[in-house]
Enzyme design. Structure first.
Site, short mmCIF file in Angstrom:
data_model
loop_
_atom_site.label_atom_id
_atom_site.label_comp_id
_atom_site.label_asym_id
_atom_site.label_seq_id
_atom_site.Cartn_x
_atom_site.Cartn_y
_atom_site.Cartn_z
N HIS A 462 0.83 -1.21 0.00
CA HIS A 462 0.00 0.00 0.00
C HIS A 462 0.86 1.26 0.00
CE1 HIS A 462 -2.31 -3.01 2.68
NE2 HIS A 462 -2.66 -3.21 1.41
N PRO A 463 1.60 1.53 -1.07
CA PRO A 463 2.36 2.78 -1.08
C PRO A 463 1.41 3.98 -1.17
CG PRO A 463 2.56 1.65 -3.19
CD PRO A 463 1.79 0.74 -2.28
#
Lengths: 532, 158
Positions: A462-463
């Site tokens: 989940h950047p």
């Protein structure tokens, strides 16, 4: 009489066929330069871009979506082996990494590069942004609309469109049941996961594209509706630059990728009243910088949710591949910023992380039916940065704060204890070069800060936050409306605008925030148009 | 299937090192026939080649480092010149090393090689994986009620 199984098969077969009719122009098949003039051009077809495309197309705007990756129908996902999925659907064939600075692990990053973006590669897990995070955004950061009440209608609508549902108990794999048993013995309450699925058959390979077309990723939920309302989606289209004149975005230009070499080839140019960048946290900063934007915040504040998983070897056959990839979780340790959930993956991908070489590695792989896997992730501080670099792919660095490293090791410790509580006889830790652990007390070293972070096998899915939203130009890259502070009519609409780590899976938050921004853009469209 | 990007990364100097690595990983007792190891090298090349130039350069550089890594332990031979058992022992030492970069050499290639090696259906069957068949989702299928007319005709027939 038709058997229940056949009836079920027919019903879902029909639905899946419906979902496959997404007409996409394939850029790799374009032989001549291409130009277009539209109301809105959206760069990226993932969770942010697809939602925006649907909303603006439904509002009567002409919308063009440009996607760098290829287009594959859901029926093709099932025909791909995991390595082929990585090659075709992911950036860097699934080998993207964030380089660890200081006492930080090398972090493997998975990001989509296909029509549908990373939503095609998620486990389908859907959580709303926790209230305490929204409280920080609205009260400390001044983002007044980012409250639980303000976002509730958008969360609800997105959940309806992409069919977010509880994972039924019968879809829990035996591995997950063991995870729950172990947690129960330690007094850790487990909760049922919610995912965007319709007719899940428990193939346990959601991260490689659902082979049954059951995951309601945006390529089967939002994009078909966008196309039905007149939007056009073009794949294999690499946008190289945003055209900006007089401080106003006027369109984009780039090149279609060649079908054989993968290199940029035939040029295209799109004129538009509004330009929306939705390339995700790793590529949005690159395109903004390349187009001349120079805010110091572009590419900074990247958060990742570093994650680990352990293997647990049981005497019984677990056959963990039979069931939903993720079906339960616990927020029991949220005070410590730790989130735990049951996980699985294709067996060859799991085997890749086993300890040892040669015979020892083979010994463990041969016990695959008896192995269960448990995972956890950490709600991190924004220690990452995205920079332009030699190739088209960015250089991503990440400096983990001491607190997050301790959390990561504590996560492994808790997971190990749960495995032993569930009856595991050996635990495979994600520590490079370490033999399997056979007694619970041998996990204590994880709490003593003796392990270098570089020895931990770590991944992130989940950047977020690399072009963050803020109320002033000094504090971030985009306004609360999604428009950049630096350039009029240039919007960013993906995970990069989320101002802090959220601690939960980012798919639903990105889609819901995108819907909120899209409604705002639609309401003010005439005003934006007048500046174009 | 849509046409895929096709290019190559590994040249004749890299291939023997990768093959030696695969042999140590999966065939310490000669379980894998030489032809399969050769084909496996092609598979790995096909997998890494869609990646960016920088990543491919990094992977080739790592292969170079693996090739000469025995020198770090005063073994004056290249990696592929070691016997299979020596290679296994050497890789274990690298993976346990406290020097930050050395375990990554092993882990990076072990990850790619293992994923591709165990993608083979024969290997998967050998480790007990049944393939695509799944059973759990069938346990809660909707129940289809027989139509009234059908019930009536069955009763009449009996």
């Amino acid at each position: 009489m038709t058997s229940p199984a056949v009836a079920h098969e027919h019903a879902h077969g029909h639905e899946r066929a419906e979902r496959e009719r997404l007409p996409v122009i394939r850029g790799r098949e374009q032989a001549a330069p291409f130009s277009a003039k539209v109301d809105v051009v959206i760069v990226g077809s993932g969770a942010g871009g697809a939602v925006l495309a649907r909303e603006l197309a439904r509002d009567g705007r002409s919308v063009l979506v440009l996607e760098e990756g290829g287009h594959y129908a859901p029926s093709e996902y099932g025909a791909m082996t995991p390595s082929n999925s990585f090659r075709r659907l992911s950036r860097e064939a699934g080998m993207s990494v964030a380089l660890g600075l200081g006492d930080t692990p090398l972090i493997s990053l998975l990001a989509g590069k296909c029509v549908g973006g990373s939503s095609v590669l998620t486990g389908g897990v859907c959580f709303r942004i926790p209230e305490e995070v929204l409280h920080t955004w609205s009260s400390s950061l001044g983002l007044g609309r980012m409250t639980p009440e303000g976002l509730d209608p958008f969360f609800s609508e997105v959940e309806g469109i992409c069919h977010v549902e509880d994972v039924p108990a019968h879809m829990r794999s035996r591995a997950t049941e063991l995870f729950v048993e172990g947690a129960d013995k330690l007094g850790i309450p487990m909760k049922t996961m919610r995912r965007n699925t319709k007719g899940c058959r428990g193939a346990a390979r959601c991260n490689f594209g659902c082979p049954n077309g059951a995951k309601m990723s945006v390529d089967v939920s939002f994009l078909p509706d966008a196309v039905a309302h007149g939007a056009t989606v073009v794949s294999d289209a690499l946008v190289e630059r945003i055209d900006i004149t007089g401080g106003v975005a006027r369109g984009v230009r780039g090149r279609f990728l060649d079908g054989v070499t993968g290199e940029p080839r035939v040029r295209f140019e799109v004129r538009a009243k509004l330009v929306v960048v939705a390339c995700g946290s790793m590529h949005t900063p690159i395109l903004l910088r390349r187009s001349g934007l120079d805010s110091v915040h572009i590419g900074r504040h990247l958060t990742l949710h570093p994650a680990v998983r352990i293997g647990a070897l049981f005497d019984e056959a677990v056959d963990g591949w039979d069931g939903a990839l993720q079906s339960v979780y616990t927020d029991h340790f949220l005070g410590d910023g730790i989130w735990l959930n049951g996980v699985y993956s294709p067996v060859n991908v799991l085997a890749a992380a086993f300890p040892g070489v040669g015979r020892e590695h083979r010994r463990l792989v041969k016990q695959m039916p008896n192995l269960a896997f448990f995972g956890g992730m950490v709600h991190d501080d924004g220690g990452g940065q995205v920079r332009r670099w030699i190739s088209r792919e960015p250089l991503v660095t990440y400096k983990m704060v001491k607190r997050d490293k301790a959390r990561l090791l504590k996560t492994i410790h808790i997971l190990g204890r749960m495995a032993f509580a569930a009856g595991a006889r050996e635990v495979l830790t994600p520590i490079f070069g370490m033999a399997t652990v056979k007694k619970e007390k041998d996990l204590e070293f994880l709490l003593e800060d003796k392990v270098a972070a570089s020895k931990v096998e770590c991944m992130a899915f989940h950047p977020l936050g690399s072009a963050k939203m803020a109320t002033t130009a000094d504090a971030g890259v985009v306004k609360p409306t999604g428009e950049t502070w630096a350039v009029d009519n240039l919007f960013v609409c993906d995970g990069s605008i989320l101002p802090t780590s959220i601690g939960v899976n980012s798919q639903l938050p990105i889609m819901s925030v995108a819907m909120m921004l899209a409604r705002g853009i639609a309401a003010d469209f005439e005003r934006y148009s007048s500046r174009a | 299937m849509t046409k895929d990007f096709a290019r190559s990364t590994l040249n004749a100097r890299h291939r023997p090192v990768l093959r030696a690595l695969a042999e140590a990983m999966f065939s310490p007792d000669g379980e894998v026939v030489p032809e399969r190891l050769d084909a496996f090298v092609d598979d790995v090349d096909g997998f890494i080649s869609p990646a960016s130039k920088t990543l491919r350069f990094g992977l080739v550089l790592m292969l170079f480092a693996i090739r000469w890594s025995p020198l770090l332990f005063f073994r004056f031979r290249t990696f592929e010149e070691l016997t299979v058992d020596e290679r296994v022992h050497h890789l274990e030492r690298l993976e346990r090393s406290k020097v930050k970069q050395l375990p990554l050499l092993v882990v990076a290639y072990k990850t790619v090689l293992t994923m591709i090696f165990y993608e083979d259906e024969t290997e998967q069957r050998a480790i007990g994986y049944p393939g695509h068949a799944r059973e759990r989702w069938k346990t809660a299928l909707p129940v289809v009620q027989p139509r009234r007319e059908a019930i009536g005709s069955e009763e009449a027939a009996s």
